[in-house]
Design a protein around this motif. Structure first.
Motif, mmCIF file in Angstrom:
data_model
loop_
_atom_site.group_PDB
_atom_site.id
_atom_site.type_symbol
_atom_site.label_atom_id
_atom_site.label_comp_id
_atom_site.label_asym_id
_atom_site.label_seq_id
_atom_site.Cartn_x
_atom_site.Cartn_y
_atom_site.Cartn_z
ATOM 1 N N GLY A 23 0.786 -1.233 0.000
ATOM 2 C CA GLY A 23 0.000 0.000 0.000
ATOM 3 C C GLY A 23 0.810 1.271 0.000
ATOM 4 N N HIS A 24 0.076 2.395 0.033
ATOM 5 C CA HIS A 24 0.676 3.722 0.170
ATOM 6 C C HIS A 24 -0.111 4.483 1.224
ATOM 7 N N ARG A 25 0.574 4.726 2.362
ATOM 8 C CA ARG A 25 -0.109 5.258 3.535
ATOM 9 C C ARG A 25 -0.670 6.661 3.307
ATOM 10 N N LEU A 26 0.120 7.534 2.679
ATOM 11 C CA LEU A 26 -0.321 8.926 2.509
ATOM 12 C C LEU A 26 -1.614 9.015 1.701
ATOM 13 N N CYS A 27 -1.779 8.107 0.739
ATOM 14 C CA CYS A 27 -2.990 8.121 -0.092
ATOM 15 C C CYS A 27 -4.069 7.184 0.467
ATOM 16 N N ARG A 28 -3.787 6.546 1.623
ATOM 17 C CA ARG A 28 -4.714 5.587 2.242
ATOM 18 C C ARG A 28 -5.089 4.465 1.266
ATOM 19 N N LEU A 71 1.865 0.110 -8.499
ATOM 20 C CA LEU A 71 1.876 1.575 -8.382
ATOM 21 C C LEU A 71 0.612 2.031 -7.650
ATOM 22 N N CYS A 72 0.745 3.115 -6.895
ATOM 23 C CA CYS A 72 -0.404 3.692 -6.205
ATOM 24 C C CYS A 72 -1.328 4.316 -7.252
ATOM 25 N N PRO A 73 -2.609 3.913 -7.285
ATOM 26 C CA PRO A 73 -3.501 4.449 -8.317
ATOM 27 C C PRO A 73 -3.765 5.953 -8.162
ATOM 28 N N LYS A 74 -3.519 6.499 -6.952
ATOM 29 C CA LYS A 74 -3.800 7.931 -6.754
ATOM 30 C C LYS A 74 -2.622 8.815 -7.165
ATOM 31 N N CYS A 75 -1.397 8.460 -6.691
ATOM 32 C CA CYS A 75 -0.263 9.365 -6.960
ATOM 33 C C CYS A 75 0.777 8.744 -7.888
ATOM 34 N N LYS A 76 0.541 7.502 -8.299
ATOM 35 C CA LYS A 76 1.406 6.793 -9.261
ATOM 36 C C LYS A 76 2.804 6.449 -8.723
HETATM 37 ZN ZN LIG Z 1 -0.136 7.299 -3.338
#
Ligand SMILES: [Zn+2]
Length: 255
Positions: free
Chosen positions: A97-102, A116-121
């Motif tokens: 996961g990616h914590r900042l983007c939850r 990849l994080c779908p929000k910030c890539k």
């Molecule tokens: Zn992210």
């Protein structure tokens, strides 16, 4: 490193045990047949007093270095009785996961987004479950016959707080009610392992409310829901649904 041999080379034959860490448990490690030869131990970190014993090894042997080493080397379930484990989902690095983007993903989901994080890539932080999946040669749920068994626990203060529907109040610690119930139980039962692993529901009810006793039994029977931890965020435990908590406290009123 992907194998013990890759890491320790000619010294590999002296590695008798591996430690599972908070985010994994024996069942996850049983999926790697290359680990069948070593014992799986589970140790506590001691950076804070209340957290000692979150994980533990239980031996039935003389209290000496040589006898304990012998129990570990032999993996004899008569001497090395069981390990005590955190629920691995509760650990900070179980899922990806990616914590900042939850954003929290199981390994199949993160494969779909190419890690990849779908929000910030940005790259996702890959968790222990994905790493096990990558190295495993057995399917999830595989049970290793003859292995030292294990028991999952949740620390008693957390069970009490969850059973009462009370959260942690940040830096100031648990609400007074939680501390009060915790101390009452310990005074009655002697220690936290007795409460978590040994005493019957009837015995527990002598020292605490029916809903806390029910919470302890539910954890023992693994009837809990845990939102897995990811990218440095601890998993979130749910022992009761709102309805279940309501009915447990109604029961208390009737009694
Ligand atoms: Zn992210």
């Amino acid at each position: 490193f992907d194998t013990i041999e890759e890491c320790f080379d000619e010294l590999s034959k002296y590695i008798y045990a591996i430690e599972t860490g908070l985010s994994s448990d024996p069942a996850m490690n049983w999926r790697l047949s290359m680990l069948d030869k070593v014992a799986i131990v589970s140790n506590s970190d001691s950076h804070s007093l209340t957290r000692i014993g979150r994980e533990a090894n239980v031996f039935d042997t003389e209290l000496s270095y040589y006898k304990i080493i012998e129990a570990i080397k032999s993996k004899d379930p008569k001497k090395f009785l069981y390990t005590v484990e955190f629920f691995p989902e509760e650990g900070k690095y179980h899922y990806d996961g990616h914590r900042l983007c939850r954003v929290s993903f199981n390994p199949q989901e993160s494969k779909k987004t190419n890690f990849l994080c779908p929000k910030c890539k940005r790259q996702l932080t890959i968790g222990v479950l994905a790493r096990v999946d990558q190295l495993a040669d057995r399917t999830s749920g595989f049970e290793l016959i003859g292995a030292v068994p294990y028991k999952n626990i949740i620390p008693l203060d957390q069970i009490i707080a969850e059973s009462l529907g009370l959260g942690n109040t940040g830096n100031t610690g648990w609400p007074k009610k939680v501390v009060f119930e915790y101390e009452k139980l310990i005074k009655h039962s002697g220690n936290e392992f007795q409460v978590l692993l040994e005493q019957s529901k009837e015995e527990l009810k002598k020292a605490t409310s029916p809903q806390i006793a029910e919470g302890i039994i539910k954890v023992r029977e693994k009837r809990v829901h845990i939102e897995p931890g990811y990218d440095g965020e601890y998993g979130k435990i749910k022992i009761f649904t709102a309805d279940e908590r309501e009915s447990a406290s109604n029961q208390a009123v009737l009694l």
